[in-house]
Scaffold this active site. Structure first.
Site, short mmCIF file in Angstrom:
data_model
loop_
_atom_site.label_atom_id
_atom_site.label_comp_id
_atom_site.label_asym_id
_atom_site.label_seq_id
_atom_site.Cartn_x
_atom_site.Cartn_y
_atom_site.Cartn_z
CG ASP A 133 -1.87 -1.22 1.22
OD1 ASP A 133 -2.33 -1.61 0.13
OD2 ASP A 133 -2.10 -1.79 2.31
NE ARG A 134 3.46 2.36 -4.93
CZ ARG A 134 3.30 1.16 -5.49
NH1 ARG A 134 3.14 0.09 -4.72
NH2 ARG A 134 3.28 1.02 -6.81
#
Length: 212
Positions: free
Chosen positions: A189-190
């Protein structure tokens, strides 16, 4: 061509503060060992960024040949763009892009030429074709054709046939003295893990987590 949809999630394990070595060189050594064990392609390949006198950054890939407490060593032609820019501004940034492990290491510091004996000792370990190429190539200069380079290479090959190839006068090493390191670990999810080592006023290493 739609590049906007080109992405993947990074599912590697995380990087925690308590798992970091107190000294960044020890942490670098640990990650380099892991990259070698994982058989990452070209683990010693690093992007080296320099800046021209008018402020234009420039990057290229060079190979790390040695590292210890004194710094990180690579070799190049002293008439190359990178060398000329370092002569004017010794600041440099190195980046190891280990994409297969979802890792990056960034190193900022200053570069200075290594001594001739050290450069000559390394030069003697290079394969003979690489020695000849270092002598034949006027790095970063304009070439009329590839044939021009091959002619120079072949002439040197004939000149030193049966003899030792001497280190070129315009070729040698640089040692990067690091004052900042950043270790980056990709996460889902970065929400990546980033830790920066920087020198304090008392010359100690400060470790800080950075937002991804």
């Amino acid at each position: 061509m739609n590049l906007e949809s080109q992405r993947r999630d990074y599912l590697s394990g995380g990087l925690r503060r308590r798992d970091l070595a107190a000294d960044p060189l020890a942490q670098f050594d640990r990650w380099m060992q892991q990259a070698l064990e994982a058989q990452v392609a070209d683990p010693t390949a690093m992007a080296a960024a320099t800046v021209s006198a008018d402020g234009q950054p420039s990057q290229r890939i060079v190979l790390l040949k040695h590292f210890d407490e004194r710094g990180f060593v690579f070799y190049t032609n002293f008439e190359s763009r990178k060398a000329l820019e370092l002569a004017d501004n010794s600041r440099i940034s190195l980046l190891f892009p280990w994409n297969a492990m979802n890792r990056q290491i960034k190193i900022c510091g200053t570069a200075e030429p290594v001594g001739k004996p050290e450069s000559a000792a390394y030069f003697s370990t290079r394969p003979r074709p690489s020695q000849l190429a270092a002598m034949a190539s006027r790095q970063s200069r304009v070439l009329e054709s590839r044939e021009q380079l091959l002619v120079a290479f072949n002439e040197l090959d004939e000149r030193y046939r049966g003899a030792e190839v001497p280190p070129p006068e315009d070729w040698g090493g640089y040692r990067v003295n690091a004052h900042e390191y950043e270790f980056w670990q990709g996460r889902p999810d970065r929400l990546h893990d980033r830790f920066r080592y920087s020198r304090s006023s008392t010359d100690e290493w400060i470790i800080e987590r950075l937002a991804p």
